[in-house]
Design a protein around this motif. Sequence first.
Motif, PDB file in Angstrom:
ATOM      1  N   ASP A  39       0.195  -1.698   5.365  1.00  0.00           N
ATOM      2  CA  ASP A  39      -0.691  -0.765   4.677  1.00  0.00           C
ATOM      3  C   ASP A  39      -1.322   0.135   5.735  1.00  0.00           C
ATOM      4  N   VAL A  46       1.518  -5.493   3.038  1.00  0.00           N
ATOM      5  CA  VAL A  46       1.414  -5.232   1.609  1.00  0.00           C
ATOM      6  C   VAL A  46       2.805  -5.355   1.000  1.00  0.00           C
ATOM      7  N   LEU A  48       5.620  -4.388  -1.477  1.00  0.00           N
ATOM      8  CA  LEU A  48       6.003  -3.143  -2.141  1.00  0.00           C
ATOM      9  C   LEU A  48       7.297  -3.326  -2.925  1.00  0.00           C
ATOM     10  N   LEU A  69       5.937   1.350  -5.258  1.00  0.00           N
ATOM     11  CA  LEU A  69       4.763   0.789  -5.927  1.00  0.00           C
ATOM     12  C   LEU A  69       4.273  -0.468  -5.218  1.00  0.00           C
ATOM     13  N   ARG A  70       2.972  -0.722  -5.317  1.00  0.00           N
ATOM     14  CA  ARG A  70       2.379  -1.966  -4.809  1.00  0.00           C
ATOM     15  C   ARG A  70       2.591  -3.062  -5.835  1.00  0.00           C
ATOM     16  N   ARG A  73      -0.584  -4.698  -7.689  1.00  0.00           N
ATOM     17  CA  ARG A  73      -1.124  -3.905  -8.795  1.00  0.00           C
ATOM     18  C   ARG A  73      -0.144  -3.885  -9.974  1.00  0.00           C
ATOM     19  N   CYS A  97      -0.278   2.307  -9.627  1.00  0.00           N
ATOM     20  CA  CYS A  97       0.321   1.280  -8.772  1.00  0.00           C
ATOM     21  C   CYS A  97       1.079   1.886  -7.596  1.00  0.00           C
ATOM     22  N   HIS A  99       2.219   3.537  -4.130  1.00  0.00           N
ATOM     23  CA  HIS A  99       1.821   3.332  -2.735  1.00  0.00           C
ATOM     24  C   HIS A  99       1.893   4.673  -2.023  1.00  0.00           C
ATOM     25  N   GLY A 100       0.782   5.088  -1.434  1.00  0.00           N
ATOM     26  CA  GLY A 100       0.755   6.393  -0.778  1.00  0.00           C
ATOM     27  C   GLY A 100       1.011   7.492  -1.793  1.00  0.00           C
ATOM     28  N   GLY A 102       3.754   7.811  -3.275  1.00  0.00           N
ATOM     29  CA  GLY A 102       4.464   7.166  -4.373  1.00  0.00           C
ATOM     30  C   GLY A 102       5.893   7.588  -4.592  1.00  0.00           C
TER      31      GLY A 102
END
Length: 679
Positions: A39, A46, A48, A69-70, A73, A97, A99-100, A102
């Motif tokens: 992360d 994290v 992903l 996506l995470r 979440r 959800c 990540h960044g 996305g």
Amino acid sequence: MAPHPEAAALLARSHRLGSDPRNTNYAGGNASAKGTDTDPVTGSDVELMWVKGSGGDLGTLTEAGLAVLRLDRMRALVDVYPGVEREDEMVAAFDYCLHGKGGAAPSIDTAMHGLVDAAHVDHLHPDSGIALACAADGEKLTAECFGDSVVWVPWRRPGFQLGLDIAAVKAANPQAVGCILGGHGITAWGDTSEECERNSLHIIRTAEAFLAERGKPEPFGPVIEGYAALGAAERRERAAALAPVIRAIASQDRPQVGHFTDSEVVLDFLASAEHPRLAALGTSCPDHFLRTKVRPLVLDLPPTAPLDEVVARLKELHAGYREEYAAYYRRHALPDSPAMRGADPAIVLVPGVGMFSFGKDKQTARVAGEFYVNAINVMRGAEAVSTYAPIEESEKFRIEYWALEEAKLQRMPKPKPLATRVALVTGAGSGIGKAIAQRLVAEGACVVVADLNADNAEAVAEELGGPDKAVAVAVDVTSEEQIADAFKAAVLAFGGVDLVVNNAGISISKPLLETSTKDWDLQHDIMARGSFLVSREAARVMIAQELGGDIVYIASKNAVFAGPNNIAYSATKADQAHQVRLLAAELGEHGIRVNGINPDGVVRGSGIFAGGWGAKRAAVYGVEEEKLGEFYAQRTILKREVLPDHVANAVFALTGGELTHTTGLHIPVDAGVAAAFLR
């Protein structure tokens, strides 16, 4: 920056699976990978998930086409899931959800990948898997085919609940490597990318072998007497004759581009006794009927029926098809359903001849046809071992008029001005014609590049983007037969022709006493006679397809200006200019507009000037050939040199949608030559 190792493995697997049509159809299915990364905010690990985003294609997937996506979440969404009646709300929740940045927009199948407890997941639409999924006793056949290694999941519309269902099936069946999704496709999983791919291929190939070994030899029944395919030349001749009429049928609500195929798969299906029953049941897999509509329009006459009877029957069937589609919409529409999108068929089947498919552009039309071939393969497989039993009509409607599907359509870019229009440009292998073809494709048209030089035409068509954008035809415009063949090629490639540019020409620059009858006849045969022949064939197609059209003549300043040593060329340009007026008056009742463009001094990039005309005109005016363009520019009012692109701009101005009420007009593109002012 290189992609994460798990994402790289996912991309490689996707390309291998997506490159083979036995595994999945174009833009169909999706694949995912889970892994750990750092992360950038906390510096901690994290979990992903990388998954193919909405609208992508596995065979050509890039890192930019992945949604990221995470997982924490993603999994937490289970706790706030409001139930199947509100599952569509979960699609918007996927955005929270990401990540960044996305990556790509998450698709409806994201939950399937995120909730299944496996590092790698594939969801595919192979014909063999869908055949089992659409068999009347698919659950029983799945058990016979795979034992307990592949589990049956009853039909459920794609979404969050389907993801939960598959996750539960996997948890309850630790021995399973995947599942058959009723009415839909397959899903497979694995701890590594290699294992997941191996499991996907195991399901697909095992199903193929099962259908081949267990299936009856003629699942579509015997050949109907008189319905065998016509010979190759005869069926393509008939297809070309029918194409404009069928395009009119498919374009009543909105103009469409067409595609034709006479593949053996299609012809065999249409010759069989069971094809009327099976076609009426419609396609099943959501990916199929979203592109093919619920069912095709099927001609119910033999291949040798008289052409006028076929045309009349197609129009009768079309009227019935529209009524049936409107009734289908009324049966299932809810107060908040999107408006009916149109009642014309996307697929038209003509026994003994082939299949016509339609869409908003050539690629969409071609892919619709490919999907119906997939549907035929599915029907064959299901009928071979059972009975073809697609999902209920009400479920098809729920997907076709799904609010999420409507939102996806609304997000599509606005069509370009010439979208759905098919153009044929003569002399398009070089110079002005090439520039016109380039501009028309850039504005959304499909283009037939017609030229005497086949190599030049092929090169331009390839440069313009290949068969989904442009096709090449070799044509001598003095030949009625070659012109007819060029238009046949055009309607078989794109369904019809809407826009024709008469540009082919030569220039013979000689004084009167040095101009032979051979010079005169050649000049007039190519431009005056050639334009007449091309326009006549264009009018036949345009009238049959009932969509109006445009015919544009590239004439010349010389059509109205009397210059020295130019009798043959200028006289034939005057002939072309009057053809514009005559045809505008005659064809207007069919919505066909006819206009002309009068260029002058187009030296750079011009095929005519490069072929010797430039040297002769330079000699007439007493200037060096390489300075001829400058000379022409200086004698104009604007003192500007005219280039092929400027002529192409005028073609677009006439045909791009703003001058809808203009016909019989000549537009000068000469930088201002007072002696050539129209008056």
